[in-house]
Scaffold this active site. Structure first.
Site, PDB file in Angstrom:
ATOM      1  N   GLU A 115      -0.651  -1.041 -19.247  1.00  0.00           N
ATOM      2  CA  GLU A 115       0.308  -0.580 -18.868  1.00  0.00           C
ATOM      3  C   GLU A 115       0.688   0.966 -19.532  1.00  0.00           C
ATOM      4  OE1 GLU A 115       2.013  -1.082 -16.554  1.00  0.00           O
ATOM      5  OE2 GLU A 115       1.201  -3.257 -16.026  1.00  0.00           O
ATOM      6  N   TYR A 173      10.676   0.334 -17.016  1.00  0.00           N
ATOM      7  CA  TYR A 173       9.526   0.073 -16.487  1.00  0.00           C
ATOM      8  C   TYR A 173       8.487  -0.932 -17.138  1.00  0.00           C
ATOM      9  CZ  TYR A 173       5.163  -0.358 -13.893  1.00  0.00           C
ATOM     10  OH  TYR A 173       3.999  -0.850 -13.479  1.00  0.00           O
ATOM     11  N   ASP A 197       7.467   0.447  -9.496  1.00  0.00           N
ATOM     12  CA  ASP A 197       6.803   1.623  -9.851  1.00  0.00           C
ATOM     13  C   ASP A 197       6.564   2.525  -8.696  1.00  0.00           C
ATOM     14  OD1 ASP A 197       4.940   0.592  -8.142  1.00  0.00           O
ATOM     15  OD2 ASP A 197       3.027   1.127  -9.410  1.00  0.00           O
ATOM     16  N   CYS A 257      -0.662   1.565   1.696  1.00  0.00           N
ATOM     17  CA  CYS A 257       0.516   2.351   1.924  1.00  0.00           C
ATOM     18  C   CYS A 257       0.629   3.763   1.018  1.00  0.00           C
ATOM     19  CB  CYS A 257       1.889   1.617   1.735  1.00  0.00           C
ATOM     20  SG  CYS A 257       3.315   2.149   2.466  1.00  0.00           S
ATOM     21  N   CYS A 300      -2.359   2.575   8.029  1.00  0.00           N
ATOM     22  CA  CYS A 300      -1.522   1.724   8.577  1.00  0.00           C
ATOM     23  C   CYS A 300      -1.994   0.674   9.562  1.00  0.00           C
ATOM     24  CB  CYS A 300      -0.401   2.488   9.319  1.00  0.00           C
ATOM     25  SG  CYS A 300       0.706   3.528   8.491  1.00  0.00           S
ATOM     26  N   CYS A 346      -2.566  -2.461   7.292  1.00  0.00           N
ATOM     27  CA  CYS A 346      -1.580  -2.889   6.627  1.00  0.00           C
ATOM     28  C   CYS A 346      -1.171  -4.424   7.157  1.00  0.00           C
ATOM     29  CB  CYS A 346       0.029  -2.082   6.665  1.00  0.00           C
ATOM     30  SG  CYS A 346       1.055  -2.720   5.931  1.00  0.00           S
ATOM     31  N   CYS A 379       7.405  -3.088   9.504  1.00  0.00           N
ATOM     32  CA  CYS A 379       7.327  -1.767   9.174  1.00  0.00           C
ATOM     33  C   CYS A 379       8.484  -0.964   9.981  1.00  0.00           C
ATOM     34  CB  CYS A 379       6.414  -0.991   8.886  1.00  0.00           C
ATOM     35  SG  CYS A 379       6.453   0.415   7.946  1.00  0.00           S
TER      36      CYS A 379
END
Length: 346
Positions: free
Chosen positions: A49, A132, A150, A205, A212, A215, A221
């Site tokens: 992280e 976060y 995020d 994305c 797309c 997706c 969407c």
């Protein structure tokens, strides 16, 4: 305007994204949300992280693997000086993250008996761990039900539910409420959901060239339904060439390569006629006033070829003298480097 989905829509969307993730998600060594994951310690997830902040996975992977081999526990890292953490950070950028990770390791040893704490509150009390990062470690390392948001997740939420091409420039209260609304109640499902949406934003994305056609929730969407409207603002790209960040990075490369202090004069100007491998009695035109009637400094110094290559790369930037001075001073002020009579070192 944010549209809060109905329970049926939310469940359908979650199922589609999670099925996509479980079938196609990358097998990353720090990832625990996939059935075939290899398992990772909380410390390994914490390290990932820190490294993944503003840095792509492809650059992080080799550094993370080397780091975990050398320092498999917080105690292993805490036992070494912070300068070694900065050196091992390599070219990941933002080397203060390495300093903070080292400081967090020391705090874990001193306050938590060497074990990464398992609550968001305790994590956030560690050096370098913000809102976060604490949520991400709590979720991915300990299976806590936490809303992890995020940049990738924000973008998916914006397109899928608000019809916006991009999220707001800064994280808003409305985004936080939407993320909480979407988070599954079940703890295990919430961890998978966070990882799945993050992966969708990273691979499909994307900000500039969304795929797309690949997706799993294209039919749901709001952005696609609205005809893919343009963003309401133009994102500011991070400049690099000619910036202090670039010069500081080049200086850090010299310090990482050097096994001994580097004379400060070598950061400020390139000696005329130097030979790779040694600077012996070279007159160094620093552009600074180094004494009455003199604009040069005599330097006697030798090092390996790697140090000279990094010094050469620094001076090929052709940074002005005031920028070189400013950047070196900044490294010393930030304690990324120290200076003694012998020179500058990590």
């Amino acid at each position: 305007m944010t549209t809060y989905p109905s329970d049926s829509t939310r469940l359908k969307t979650a199922k589609l994204i999670e099925e996509w993730f479980l079938a196609t998600g990358r097998d990353l060594p720090w990832r625990t949300a996939l059935p075939h994951s290899r398992g990772c310690s909380p410390w390994g997830i914490m390290v990932s992280e820190f490294m993944l902040q503003q840095t792509p996975v492809v650059r992080v992977l080799p550094v993370w693997e080397a780091w975990m081999k050398r320092w498999p526990t917080p105690a292993d890292l805490a036992a070494e000086p912070a300068s070694e953490a900065v050196r091992a950070w390599g070219r990941l950028g933002y080397p203060r993250r390495a300093q903070r990770l080292h400081a967090a390791a020391v705090a874990i040893v001193e306050k938590h008996d060497g074990a990464v704490p398992d609550t968001r509150e305790a994590l956030q009390a560690l050096p370098g761990v913000g809102t976060y990062t604490s949520a991400a470690i709590a979720a991915f390392a300990f299976g806590r039900r936490e809303s992890v948001v995020d940049t990738n997740i924000r973008r998916v939420h914006a397109r899928l539910f608000t019809g916006s091409a991009l999220p707001a420039p800064s994280f808003t209260a409305a985004e936080a409420r939407l993320a909480e609304e979407l988070l599954p109640e079940d703890r295990a499902e919430s961890v998978t959901w966070n990882a799945a949406v993050m992966e969708l934003g990273a691979l499909v994305c994307t900000a500039r060239s969304p795929k797309c056609e690949e997706c799993p929730v294209a039919a749901e969407c709001a952005w696609l339904a609205a005809g893919r409207p343009d963003p309401e603002y133009t994102p500011k790209g991070q400049s690099w060439h000619g910036t202090d960040r670039q010069v500081r990075g080049a200086m850090m490369a010299v310090l990482r390569e050097a096994g001994a202090p580097v004379p400060r004069e070598l950061f400020l100007a390139r000696p005329e006629g130097w030979d790779t491998g040694a600077v012996t009695g070279a007159a160094l035109d620093s552009g600074l006033d180094s004494g009455p009637g003199s604009g040069t400094v005599d330097v006697t110094w030798s090092a390996g070829d790697g140090v000279f290559r990094t010094l050469d790369a620094l001076h090929r930037l052709q940074a002005p003298a005031d920028q070189l001075e400013r950047c070196l001073a900044g490294l010393l002020t930030d304690r990324l480097a120290t200076e003694s009579d012998a020179g500058v070192t990590l």
